[in-house]
Design an enzyme around this catalytic site. Structure first.
Site, PDB file in Angstrom:
ATOM      1  N   MET A 297       0.850  -1.193   0.000  1.00 13.12           N
ATOM      2  CA  MET A 297       0.000   0.000   0.000  1.00 13.12           C
ATOM      3  C   MET A 297       0.888   1.247   0.000  1.00 13.12           C
ATOM      4  O   MET A 297       0.414   2.341   0.325  1.00 13.12           O
ATOM      5  CB  MET A 297      -0.947  -0.018   1.192  1.00 13.12           C
ATOM      6  CG  MET A 297      -1.877  -1.234   1.153  1.00 13.12           C
ATOM      7  SD  MET A 297      -3.423  -1.013   2.028  1.00 13.12           S
ATOM      8  CE  MET A 297      -2.858  -0.788   3.666  1.00 13.12           C
TER       9      MET A 297
ATOM     10  N   HIS B 132       9.111   1.202   3.433  1.00 10.11           N
ATOM     11  CA  HIS B 132      10.169   1.273   4.449  1.00 10.11           C
ATOM     12  C   HIS B 132      11.101   0.077   4.255  1.00 10.11           C
ATOM     13  O   HIS B 132      10.932  -0.706   3.303  1.00 10.11           O
ATOM     14  CB  HIS B 132       9.556   1.328   5.846  1.00 10.11           C
ATOM     15  CG  HIS B 132       8.538   0.247   6.106  1.00 10.11           C
ATOM     16  ND1 HIS B 132       8.863  -1.093   6.122  1.00 10.11           N
ATOM     17  CD2 HIS B 132       7.198   0.300   6.334  1.00 10.11           C
ATOM     18  CE1 HIS B 132       7.789  -1.815   6.374  1.00 10.11           C
ATOM     19  NE2 HIS B 132       6.756  -0.999   6.489  1.00 10.11           N
TER      20      HIS B 132
ATOM     21  N   GLY C 182      11.232  -2.714   5.603  1.00  7.92           N
ATOM     22  CA  GLY C 182      10.535  -4.004   5.525  1.00  7.92           C
ATOM     23  C   GLY C 182      10.148  -4.311   4.080  1.00  7.92           C
ATOM     24  O   GLY C 182      10.366  -5.422   3.575  1.00  7.92           O
ATOM     25  N   HIS C 183       9.583  -3.300   3.389  1.00  2.46           N
ATOM     26  CA  HIS C 183       9.237  -3.481   1.972  1.00  2.46           C
ATOM     27  C   HIS C 183      10.501  -3.698   1.146  1.00  2.46           C
ATOM     28  O   HIS C 183      10.516  -4.510   0.219  1.00  2.46           O
ATOM     29  CB  HIS C 183       8.491  -2.248   1.438  1.00  2.46           C
ATOM     30  CG  HIS C 183       7.183  -1.973   2.096  1.00  2.46           C
ATOM     31  ND1 HIS C 183       6.968  -0.867   2.875  1.00  2.46           N
ATOM     32  CD2 HIS C 183       6.017  -2.666   2.095  1.00  2.46           C
ATOM     33  CE1 HIS C 183       5.716  -0.878   3.313  1.00  2.46           C
ATOM     34  NE2 HIS C 183       5.125  -1.961   2.862  1.00  2.46           N
TER      35      HIS C 183
ATOM     36  N   GLY D  39       5.186  -9.752   4.143  1.00  2.00           N
ATOM     37  CA  GLY D  39       5.921  -9.646   5.402  1.00  2.00           C
ATOM     38  C   GLY D  39       5.267 -10.461   6.511  1.00  2.00           C
ATOM     39  O   GLY D  39       4.037 -10.585   6.568  1.00  2.00           O
TER      40      GLY D  39
ATOM     41  N   LYS E 177       5.177  -9.596   9.531  1.00  2.00           N
ATOM     42  CA  LYS E 177       4.555  -8.744  10.544  1.00  2.00           C
ATOM     43  C   LYS E 177       3.027  -8.913  10.474  1.00  2.00           C
ATOM     44  O   LYS E 177       2.362  -8.954  11.489  1.00  2.00           O
ATOM     45  CB  LYS E 177       4.922  -7.271  10.373  1.00  2.00           C
ATOM     46  CG  LYS E 177       4.318  -6.432  11.502  1.00  2.00           C
ATOM     47  CD  LYS E 177       4.881  -5.052  11.556  1.00  2.00           C
ATOM     48  CE  LYS E 177       4.316  -4.176  10.473  1.00  2.00           C
ATOM     49  NZ  LYS E 177       2.874  -3.862  10.654  1.00  2.00           N
TER      50      LYS E 177
ATOM     51  N   SER F 277       6.735  -0.196  10.190  1.00  4.17           N
ATOM     52  CA  SER F 277       5.373  -0.101   9.655  1.00  4.17           C
ATOM     53  C   SER F 277       5.219   1.273   9.024  1.00  4.17           C
ATOM     54  O   SER F 277       5.775   2.256   9.530  1.00  4.17           O
ATOM     55  CB  SER F 277       4.367  -0.244  10.804  1.00  4.17           C
ATOM     56  OG  SER F 277       3.105   0.260  10.421  1.00  4.17           O
TER      57      SER F 277
HETATM   58  O1  PAF Z   1      -0.052  -5.774   3.459  1.00  4.30           O
HETATM   59  C1  PAF Z   1      -0.502  -4.846   2.742  1.00  4.30           C
HETATM   60  O2  PAF Z   1       0.138  -3.832   2.522  1.00  4.30           O
HETATM   61  C2  PAF Z   1      -1.890  -5.008   2.126  1.00  4.30           C
HETATM   62  O3  PAF Z   1      -2.763  -5.646   2.993  1.00  4.30           O
HETATM   63  C3  PAF Z   1      -1.859  -5.707   0.749  1.00  4.30           C
HETATM   64  C4  PAF Z   1      -1.387  -7.144   0.862  1.00  4.30           C
HETATM   65  C5  PAF Z   1      -0.970  -4.940  -0.205  1.00  4.30           C
HETATM   66  C6  PAF Z   1      -3.275  -5.748   0.168  1.00  4.30           C
HETATM   67  O4  PAF Z   1      -3.792  -4.470   0.006  1.00  4.30           O
END
Ligand code: PAF
Length: 290
Positions: free
Chosen positions: A30, A34, A36-37, A147, A149, A185
């Site tokens: 979304m 950060h 984590g991504h 993740g 988390k 987060s």
């Molecule tokens: O974990 C997230 O950021 C969201 O729940 C996802 C998996 C992208 C779905 O909108």
């Protein structure tokens, strides 16, 4: 790196990559990326030929009184991080592009959504699996990265892929933490200075609960004593603290060997979650009505 806003365009580009025999790795997010991504992206980069990142703040997974409007967004910043992590395509659709103006079908979760976040956020996981199914159908990757988390989300998505026969391997990636233990987060930026100083206690509580449970084999007591401490916290309120089996998310029994201790805590405008997944022999465990 190319930014794509239309489903049909992305499908065309992916088909060209597939015609060349390329393996597609997919990281749905979304946004407000950060470390984590970045870790999800780096796993995807290592294990695939092409990396696709989606950035879409999905309205259907937010309840009416939740933070859809205030969810942090900064596409330019995300673009820089994505480019640094070697992303090939960012899929950045509008709500209209994803849902049209008259969506008539959605996916419904039938198990594991009555505990933890599913209990306090009714409908949340239906929104998640609906958008993830749509994204999987659009991107059709070999592997998709999530993740740990969001451990409940990960378990539910494993169930989605199994039950709806998506031919996609789901990879769970370990939680990234700040030096003081706070799980990364996108929502952390909305903590006040005081709340940010306080927030590492979430991970401390998880570690303490796990330790107490491992040492005493008494699940009820481990939860009760950490909860008592959390009740004294003046900066926020406890949403849940639970120990369940993982990935089933059921009350543990004597056969359970993998557990999750999970917490959700509400600060003034932000609700944070965290967890530890761990293995333990449980024959001697005391199980009461937690
Ligand atoms: O974990 C997230 O950021 C969201 O729940 C996802 C998996 C992208 C779905 O909108």
């Amino acid at each position: 790196m190319k930014v794509v806003r239309k489903i049909s365009e992305l499908r065309g580009l992916i088909q060209l990559e597939k015609n060349l025999g390329k393996k597609i790795g997919f990281v749905p997010t979304m946004g407000y990326l950060h470390e984590g991504h970045a870790s999800l992206l780096s796993h995807a980069r290592t294990e695939n030929d092409v990396v696709i990142l989606s950035i879409f703040v999905n309205p259907t997974q937010f309840g009416p009184n939740e933070d859809f409007d205030s969810y942090p967004r900064d596409f330019e910043r995300d673009e820089k991080i994505a480019s640094k992590e070697g992303v090939d395509y960012i899929f950045y659709p509008s709500v209209l592009e994803m849902y049209g103006d008259n969506a008539t079908v959605s996916v419904v979760v039938k198990d594991r959504n009555d505990v933890l976040c599913g209990k306090s956020r009714p409908g949340h996981f239906d929104g998640v699996v609906t958008v993830v199914s749509k994204l999987f159908n659009i991107v059709n990757p070999s592997k998709a990265y999530f993740g740990k988390k969001d451990a409940q989300q990960l378990a539910i998505i494993q169930g989605l892929v199994r039950d709806l026969n998506f031919d996609i391997e789901i990879i769970g990636v370990d939680i990234k933490r700040e030096l003081d233990g706070l799980a990364l987060s996108s929502r952390n930026v909305r903590l006040s200075i005081e709340e940010r100083e306080n927030a590492p206690m979430l991970y401390e509580c998880l570690k303490e609960t796990r330790k107490m449970f491992e040492e005493s084999n008494d699940l009820d007591n481990a939860i009760r004593s950490t909860k008592a401490k959390l009740m004294e916290n003046q900066l926020g309120s406890l949403d849940y603290l639970e120990i369940l089996s993982y990935p089933e998310l059921k009350k543990p029994d004597k056969k359970t060997t993998t557990f999750i201790v999970a917490i959700a805590f509400r600060y003034s405008t932000v609700r944070l979650i965290d967890n530890i997944i761990f293995k333990k022999e449980s024959e001697k465990m005391e199980i009461k009505n937690v």
